[in-house]
Scaffold this motif. Structure first.
Motif, PDB file in Angstrom:
ATOM      1  N   SER A 181     -52.267  22.653 -35.295  1.00 21.14           N
ATOM      2  CA  SER A 181     -51.333  22.336 -34.653  1.00 21.14           C
ATOM      3  C   SER A 181     -50.592  23.375 -34.123  1.00 21.14           C
ATOM      4  O   SER A 181     -49.379  22.695 -33.792  1.00 21.14           O
ATOM      5  N   LEU A 182     -50.875  24.794 -34.216  1.00 21.11           N
ATOM      6  CA  LEU A 182     -49.592  25.327 -34.241  1.00 21.11           C
ATOM      7  C   LEU A 182     -49.052  25.784 -32.791  1.00 21.11           C
ATOM      8  O   LEU A 182     -49.985  25.806 -32.240  1.00 21.11           O
ATOM      9  N   LYS A 183     -47.624  26.021 -32.669  1.00 22.84           N
ATOM     10  CA  LYS A 183     -46.804  26.237 -31.799  1.00 22.84           C
ATOM     11  C   LYS A 183     -46.477  27.500 -32.023  1.00 22.84           C
ATOM     12  O   LYS A 183     -46.033  27.643 -33.003  1.00 22.84           O
ATOM     13  N   PRO A 184     -46.285  28.318 -30.895  1.00 22.49           N
ATOM     14  CA  PRO A 184     -45.298  29.736 -31.040  1.00 22.49           C
ATOM     15  C   PRO A 184     -44.212  29.134 -32.020  1.00 22.49           C
ATOM     16  O   PRO A 184     -43.895  30.081 -32.189  1.00 22.49           O
ATOM     17  N   GLU A 185     -42.843  28.237 -31.699  1.00 21.92           N
ATOM     18  CA  GLU A 185     -42.317  28.291 -32.290  1.00 21.92           C
ATOM     19  C   GLU A 185     -42.265  27.411 -33.762  1.00 21.92           C
ATOM     20  O   GLU A 185     -41.009  28.360 -34.352  1.00 21.92           O
ATOM     21  N   ASP A 186     -43.462  27.935 -34.407  1.00 26.74           N
ATOM     22  CA  ASP A 186     -43.369  27.713 -35.395  1.00 26.74           C
ATOM     23  C   ASP A 186     -43.228  28.786 -36.201  1.00 26.74           C
ATOM     24  O   ASP A 186     -43.832  29.411 -37.534  1.00 26.74           O
ATOM     25  N   THR A 187     -44.151  30.178 -35.681  1.00 21.09           N
ATOM     26  CA  THR A 187     -43.398  31.731 -35.659  1.00 21.09           C
ATOM     27  C   THR A 187     -42.179  31.702 -36.986  1.00 21.09           C
ATOM     28  O   THR A 187     -41.164  31.019 -36.770  1.00 21.09           O
ATOM     29  N   GLY A 188     -43.013  32.772 -38.086  1.00 24.00           N
ATOM     30  CA  GLY A 188     -41.677  32.687 -38.634  1.00 24.00           C
ATOM     31  C   GLY A 188     -41.803  33.346 -40.113  1.00 24.00           C
ATOM     32  O   GLY A 188     -42.893  32.999 -40.664  1.00 24.00           O
ATOM     33  N   THR A 189     -40.758  33.505 -40.890  1.00 22.54           N
ATOM     34  CA  THR A 189     -41.512  33.676 -42.127  1.00 22.54           C
ATOM     35  C   THR A 189     -41.930  32.241 -43.604  1.00 22.54           C
ATOM     36  O   THR A 189     -40.564  31.812 -43.230  1.00 22.54           O
ATOM     37  N   TYR A 190     -42.566  32.763 -43.796  1.00 25.74           N
ATOM     38  CA  TYR A 190     -42.484  31.045 -44.884  1.00 25.74           C
ATOM     39  C   TYR A 190     -42.287  30.933 -46.468  1.00 25.74           C
ATOM     40  O   TYR A 190     -43.183  32.051 -47.050  1.00 25.74           O
ATOM     41  N   SER A 246     -39.720  18.256 -36.846  1.00 28.24           N
ATOM     42  CA  SER A 246     -40.280  19.560 -35.739  1.00 28.24           C
ATOM     43  C   SER A 246     -42.270  19.464 -35.884  1.00 28.24           C
ATOM     44  O   SER A 246     -43.075  20.329 -35.773  1.00 28.24           O
ATOM     45  N   VAL A 247     -42.376  19.320 -37.777  1.00 28.45           N
ATOM     46  CA  VAL A 247     -43.347  19.374 -38.239  1.00 28.45           C
ATOM     47  C   VAL A 247     -44.534  18.633 -38.805  1.00 28.45           C
ATOM     48  O   VAL A 247     -45.707  18.156 -38.592  1.00 28.45           O
ATOM     49  N   LYS A 248     -43.752  17.115 -38.031  1.00 27.07           N
ATOM     50  CA  LYS A 248     -44.393  15.605 -39.193  1.00 27.07           C
ATOM     51  C   LYS A 248     -45.766  15.515 -38.469  1.00 27.07           C
ATOM     52  O   LYS A 248     -45.834  15.763 -36.725  1.00 27.07           O
ATOM     53  N   GLY A 249     -47.038  15.494 -39.050  1.00 27.28           N
ATOM     54  CA  GLY A 249     -48.339  14.653 -38.737  1.00 27.28           C
ATOM     55  C   GLY A 249     -48.792  15.908 -37.768  1.00 27.28           C
ATOM     56  O   GLY A 249     -50.013  16.251 -37.630  1.00 27.28           O
ATOM     57  N   ARG A 250     -47.839  17.621 -37.864  1.00 32.70           N
ATOM     58  CA  ARG A 250     -49.307  18.486 -37.696  1.00 32.70           C
ATOM     59  C   ARG A 250     -49.100  19.135 -39.336  1.00 32.70           C
ATOM     60  O   ARG A 250     -50.746  20.067 -39.572  1.00 32.70           O
ATOM     61  N   PHE A 251     -48.299  19.422 -40.598  1.00 32.27           N
ATOM     62  CA  PHE A 251     -48.452  20.062 -41.551  1.00 32.27           C
ATOM     63  C   PHE A 251     -48.140  19.379 -42.440  1.00 32.27           C
ATOM     64  O   PHE A 251     -47.911  17.530 -42.466  1.00 32.27           O
ATOM     65  N   THR A 252     -49.021  19.427 -43.938  1.00 32.71           N
ATOM     66  CA  THR A 252     -49.165  18.795 -44.678  1.00 32.71           C
ATOM     67  C   THR A 252     -49.089  19.535 -45.852  1.00 32.71           C
ATOM     68  O   THR A 252     -49.959  20.518 -45.725  1.00 32.71           O
ATOM     69  N   VAL A 253     -48.291  19.516 -47.275  1.00 34.16           N
ATOM     70  CA  VAL A 253     -47.892  19.816 -48.367  1.00 34.16           C
ATOM     71  C   VAL A 253     -48.536  19.106 -49.456  1.00 34.16           C
ATOM     72  O   VAL A 253     -48.631  17.814 -49.267  1.00 34.16           O
ATOM     73  N   LYS A 278     -31.903  33.685 -37.271  1.00 30.74           N
ATOM     74  CA  LYS A 278     -31.704  31.744 -37.102  1.00 30.74           C
ATOM     75  C   LYS A 278     -31.294  31.365 -39.402  1.00 30.74           C
ATOM     76  O   LYS A 278     -31.584  32.256 -39.781  1.00 30.74           O
ATOM     77  N   GLU A 279     -30.829  30.301 -38.740  1.00 30.11           N
ATOM     78  CA  GLU A 279     -30.863  29.873 -40.364  1.00 30.11           C
ATOM     79  C   GLU A 279     -32.310  29.124 -40.579  1.00 30.11           C
ATOM     80  O   GLU A 279     -33.186  29.019 -39.632  1.00 30.11           O
ATOM     81  N   ARG A 280     -32.391  28.804 -42.332  1.00 31.05           N
ATOM     82  CA  ARG A 280     -33.328  29.174 -42.628  1.00 31.05           C
ATOM     83  C   ARG A 280     -33.485  27.962 -42.328  1.00 31.05           C
ATOM     84  O   ARG A 280     -32.713  26.668 -42.184  1.00 31.05           O
ATOM     85  N   GLU A 281     -35.110  26.494 -41.812  1.00 29.21           N
ATOM     86  CA  GLU A 281     -34.882  25.247 -41.732  1.00 29.21           C
ATOM     87  C   GLU A 281     -36.364  24.903 -42.933  1.00 29.21           C
ATOM     88  O   GLU A 281     -37.567  25.137 -43.386  1.00 29.21           O
ATOM     89  N   GLY A 282     -35.638  24.116 -43.418  1.00 29.28           N
ATOM     90  CA  GLY A 282     -36.738  22.740 -44.423  1.00 29.28           C
ATOM     91  C   GLY A 282     -37.701  22.638 -43.129  1.00 29.28           C
ATOM     92  O   GLY A 282     -37.460  21.882 -42.161  1.00 29.28           O
ATOM     93  N   VAL A 283     -38.759  22.593 -44.321  1.00 27.61           N
ATOM     94  CA  VAL A 283     -40.497  22.348 -43.299  1.00 27.61           C
ATOM     95  C   VAL A 283     -40.891  21.001 -44.148  1.00 27.61           C
ATOM     96  O   VAL A 283     -41.297  19.752 -43.359  1.00 27.61           O
ATOM     97  N   ALA A 284     -40.951  20.703 -45.498  1.00 30.73           N
ATOM     98  CA  ALA A 284     -41.621  19.901 -46.374  1.00 30.73           C
ATOM     99  C   ALA A 284     -41.303  19.820 -47.693  1.00 30.73           C
ATOM    100  O   ALA A 284     -40.953  21.093 -47.708  1.00 30.73           O
ATOM    101  N   VAL A 285     -41.146  18.945 -48.487  1.00 27.40           N
ATOM    102  CA  VAL A 285     -40.491  19.438 -49.519  1.00 27.40           C
ATOM    103  C   VAL A 285     -41.269  17.789 -50.430  1.00 27.40           C
ATOM    104  O   VAL A 285     -42.214  16.983 -49.476  1.00 27.40           O
ATOM    105  N   MET A 286     -42.054  18.498 -51.249  1.00 30.08           N
ATOM    106  CA  MET A 286     -42.282  17.196 -52.996  1.00 30.08           C
ATOM    107  C   MET A 286     -42.512  16.550 -53.573  1.00 30.08           C
ATOM    108  O   MET A 286     -41.609  17.476 -54.168  1.00 30.08           O
ATOM    109  N   PHE A 287     -42.194  15.475 -53.512  1.00 29.10           N
ATOM    110  CA  PHE A 287     -41.281  15.298 -55.263  1.00 29.10           C
ATOM    111  C   PHE A 287     -42.055  15.246 -56.313  1.00 29.10           C
ATOM    112  O   PHE A 287     -43.458  14.790 -56.460  1.00 29.10           O
TER     113      PHE A 287
END
Length: 120
Positions: free
Chosen positions: A83-92, A61-68, A41-50
């Motif tokens: 609150s991890l879900k099976p669809e969060d599986t992947g290489t980060y 897809s991760v808002k409210g569950r992930f914090t950078v 699958k294509e790479r998916e951006g999860v979070a960014v910090m300025f």
């Protein structure tokens, strides 16, 4: 150089915290990010910090569950995943780059070697 750690296997609903030690990057300009990829699958951006303002953006897809977050004293970027879900599986991957500092652009940044997260 970016070195990720903290991946592993966890049951759905569980939590993990990923860490990324960053060297050779200026914290006062640009963008730091996390993105993920599932094989085939294509790479998916999860979070960014300025890095200048500390402002953060997340994918829907991760808002409210992930914090950078970051620890400047230890040159470390974190991704707290709850609150991890099976669809969060992947290489980060931890990544650094410049404008535009957006979730969509994050997969184009310079990245580390990645850490595997498996949610079952």
């Amino acid at each position: 150089q970016l070195v990720e750690s903290g991946g592993g296997s966890v049951q759905a609903g569980g939590s993990l915290t990923l860490s990324c030690v960053v060297s050779g990057y200026s914290y006062n300009s640009g963008c730091m990010a996390w993105f993920r990829q599932v094989t085939g699958k294509e790479r998916e951006g999860v979070a960014v910090m300025f890095t200048g303002t500390g402002a953060r953006l997340y994918s829907d897809s991760v808002k409210g569950r992930f914090t950078v977050s970051r620890d400047n004293a230890n040159n470390t970027l974190y991704l707290q995943m709850n609150s991890l879900k099976p669809e969060d599986t992947g290489t980060y991957y931890c990544a650094t780059g410049s404008a535009p500092c957006t979730v969509a652009n994050a997969p184009r940044f310079r990245r580390g070697q990645g850490t595997q997260v498996t949610v079952s």
